[in-house]
Write a protein that holds these residues in place. Sequence first.
Motif, PDB file in Angstrom:
ATOM      1  N   ILE A   1      -7.857   6.433  34.469  1.00 28.41           N
ATOM      2  CA  ILE A   1      -6.500   6.906  34.156  1.00 28.41           C
ATOM      3  C   ILE A   1      -5.910   6.050  33.047  1.00 28.41           C
ATOM      4  N   TRP A   2      -6.045   4.720  33.165  1.00 36.79           N
ATOM      5  CA  TRP A   2      -5.489   3.827  32.147  1.00 36.79           C
ATOM      6  C   TRP A   2      -6.194   4.006  30.816  1.00 36.79           C
ATOM      7  N   LEU A   3      -7.490   4.291  30.848  1.00 38.41           N
ATOM      8  CA  LEU A   3      -8.203   4.571  29.602  1.00 38.41           C
ATOM      9  C   LEU A   3      -7.679   5.839  28.931  1.00 38.41           C
ATOM     10  N   GLU A   4      -7.379   6.862  29.734  1.00 40.06           N
ATOM     11  CA  GLU A   4      -6.798   8.093  29.190  1.00 40.06           C
ATOM     12  C   GLU A   4      -5.424   7.839  28.582  1.00 40.06           C
ATOM     13  N   VAL A   5      -4.615   7.044  29.280  1.00 42.64           N
ATOM     14  CA  VAL A   5      -3.288   6.700  28.765  1.00 42.64           C
ATOM     15  C   VAL A   5      -3.431   5.950  27.440  1.00 42.64           C
ATOM     16  N   SER A   6      -4.334   4.976  27.393  1.00 43.57           N
ATOM     17  CA  SER A   6      -4.559   4.210  26.159  1.00 43.57           C
ATOM     18  C   SER A   6      -4.988   5.109  25.015  1.00 43.57           C
ATOM     19  N   LYS A   7      -5.906   6.016  25.308  1.00 41.04           N
ATOM     20  CA  LYS A   7      -6.388   6.932  24.271  1.00 41.04           C
ATOM     21  C   LYS A   7      -5.264   7.846  23.787  1.00 41.04           C
ATOM     22  N   ALA A   8      -4.442   8.334  24.694  1.00 39.76           N
ATOM     23  CA  ALA A   8      -3.336   9.220  24.302  1.00 39.76           C
ATOM     24  C   ALA A   8      -2.341   8.476  23.392  1.00 39.76           C
ATOM     25  N   ILE A   9      -2.017   7.247  23.761  1.00 36.05           N
ATOM     26  CA  ILE A   9      -1.103   6.456  22.938  1.00 36.05           C
ATOM     27  C   ILE A   9      -1.716   6.224  21.561  1.00 36.05           C
ATOM     28  N   ALA A  10      -2.978   5.774  21.538  1.00 40.67           N
ATOM     29  CA  ALA A  10      -3.652   5.495  20.275  1.00 40.67           C
ATOM     30  C   ALA A  10      -3.746   6.755  19.412  1.00 40.67           C
TER      31      ALA A  10
ATOM     32  N   ARG B   1       0.845  -1.195   0.000  1.00 43.53           N
ATOM     33  CA  ARG B   1       0.000   0.000   0.000  1.00 43.53           C
ATOM     34  C   ARG B   1       0.877   1.239   0.000  1.00 43.53           C
ATOM     35  N   PRO B   2       0.344   2.351  -0.444  1.00 40.74           N
ATOM     36  CA  PRO B   2       1.116   3.598  -0.359  1.00 40.74           C
ATOM     37  C   PRO B   2       1.441   3.912   1.105  1.00 40.74           C
ATOM     38  N   PRO B   3       2.614   4.491   1.373  1.00 39.38           N
ATOM     39  CA  PRO B   3       3.012   4.826   2.747  1.00 39.38           C
ATOM     40  C   PRO B   3       2.000   5.714   3.479  1.00 39.38           C
ATOM     41  N   ALA B   4       1.256   6.521   2.745  1.00 34.98           N
ATOM     42  CA  ALA B   4       0.249   7.389   3.364  1.00 34.98           C
ATOM     43  C   ALA B   4      -0.920   6.579   3.917  1.00 34.98           C
ATOM     44  N   LYS B   5      -1.034   5.327   3.500  1.00 39.69           N
ATOM     45  CA  LYS B   5      -2.135   4.464   3.941  1.00 39.69           C
ATOM     46  C   LYS B   5      -1.709   3.476   5.027  1.00 39.69           C
ATOM     47  N   ILE B   6      -0.468   3.568   5.488  1.00 40.54           N
ATOM     48  CA  ILE B   6       0.005   2.668   6.538  1.00 40.54           C
ATOM     49  C   ILE B   6       0.294   3.487   7.791  1.00 40.54           C
ATOM     50  N   LYS B   7      -0.461   3.220   8.840  1.00 39.75           N
ATOM     51  CA  LYS B   7      -0.309   3.934  10.110  1.00 39.75           C
ATOM     52  C   LYS B   7       0.680   3.207  11.019  1.00 39.75           C
ATOM     53  N   LEU B   8       1.415   3.972  11.769  1.00 37.31           N
ATOM     54  CA  LEU B   8       2.369   3.424  12.726  1.00 37.31           C
ATOM     55  C   LEU B   8       1.675   2.458  13.691  1.00 37.31           C
ATOM     56  N   GLY B   9       0.530   2.854  14.214  1.00 40.27           N
ATOM     57  CA  GLY B   9      -0.200   2.032  15.175  1.00 40.27           C
ATOM     58  C   GLY B   9      -0.629   0.694  14.609  1.00 40.27           C
ATOM     59  N   GLU B  10      -0.972   0.670  13.345  1.00 35.38           N
ATOM     60  CA  GLU B  10      -1.386  -0.566  12.690  1.00 35.38           C
ATOM     61  C   GLU B  10      -0.253  -1.595  12.703  1.00 35.38           C
ATOM     62  N   VAL B  11       0.953  -1.147  12.404  1.00 36.37           N
ATOM     63  CA  VAL B  11       2.100  -2.047  12.375  1.00 36.37           C
ATOM     64  C   VAL B  11       2.473  -2.471  13.799  1.00 36.37           C
ATOM     65  N   VAL B  12       2.480  -1.521  14.737  1.00 33.77           N
ATOM     66  CA  VAL B  12       2.814  -1.838  16.125  1.00 33.77           C
ATOM     67  C   VAL B  12       1.875  -2.909  16.665  1.00 33.77           C
ATOM     68  N   ARG B  13       0.576  -2.735  16.462  1.00 32.04           N
ATOM     69  CA  ARG B  13      -0.396  -3.706  16.974  1.00 32.04           C
ATOM     70  C   ARG B  13      -0.253  -5.062  16.291  1.00 32.04           C
ATOM     71  N   PHE B  14       0.018  -5.050  14.988  1.00 26.47           N
ATOM     72  CA  PHE B  14       0.149  -6.317  14.275  1.00 26.47           C
ATOM     73  C   PHE B  14       1.344  -7.114  14.796  1.00 26.47           C
ATOM     74  N   VAL B  15       2.475  -6.454  14.992  1.00 28.12           N
ATOM     75  CA  VAL B  15       3.694  -7.164  15.381  1.00 28.12           C
ATOM     76  C   VAL B  15       3.758  -7.422  16.885  1.00 28.12           C
ATOM     77  N   ASP B  16       3.429  -6.416  17.689  1.00 29.93           N
ATOM     78  CA  ASP B  16       3.629  -6.524  19.135  1.00 29.93           C
ATOM     79  C   ASP B  16       2.358  -6.613  19.962  1.00 29.93           C
ATOM     80  N   GLY B  17       1.206  -6.534  19.350  1.00 26.05           N
ATOM     81  CA  GLY B  17      -0.042  -6.688  20.084  1.00 26.05           C
ATOM     82  C   GLY B  17      -0.598  -5.383  20.625  1.00 26.05           C
ATOM     83  N   PRO B  18      -1.506  -5.482  21.596  1.00 25.33           N
ATOM     84  CA  PRO B  18      -2.211  -4.311  22.129  1.00 25.33           C
ATOM     85  C   PRO B  18      -1.259  -3.269  22.720  1.00 25.33           C
ATOM     86  N   VAL B  19      -1.698  -2.026  22.711  1.00 27.29           N
ATOM     87  CA  VAL B  19      -0.868  -0.942  23.247  1.00 27.29           C
ATOM     88  C   VAL B  19      -1.372  -0.417  24.587  1.00 27.29           C
ATOM     89  N   GLU B  20      -2.412  -1.031  25.117  1.00 27.16           N
ATOM     90  CA  GLU B  20      -2.943  -0.581  26.395  1.00 27.16           C
ATOM     91  C   GLU B  20      -1.958  -0.906  27.516  1.00 27.16           C
TER      92      GLU B  20
END
Length: 155
Positions: A120-129, A76-95
Amino acid sequence: MEVRKSGVKITYKGDYALKTILDLTLHYGNGVVAIHDLAKRLDIPVKFLEQILLDLKKGGFVASKRGKIGGYHLLRPPAKIKLGEVVRFVDGPVEPIACASLEAAYKGCRDAHRCLFKDIWLEVSKAIADIIDDVTFEDLANKIKAKRGEIAYQI
């Protein structure tokens, strides 16, 4: 009690996967990139890079071309690949903790309804996402080009 991997931890594999996608982004539109060239530029052992590329291929991020002039390219074009998408695919959830999952209601804790930490953890998760889901690989490539003094045109 339900046990689920959680937390923002980028593994070596995840870091190398991100660097691989970024390198392919920098060469996007110029044909395929040989695995040995990738490994040399990124200082990644070829055998480990083969595993990473196989995973990235399974995830729909890259494709390969066999043969003497074979290699890898982004699907896909680089503009269509998000950092978060790759992080979650390789390393799992970010919460930072399982109960802060943004995707589904967590049922593994009996105190979730009265827990003072959950918000607090929900806010942290949202900020990361919000951060990692707003950055594309095209954005990262443009930053590199700007640092190199190259002109980066965008429409």
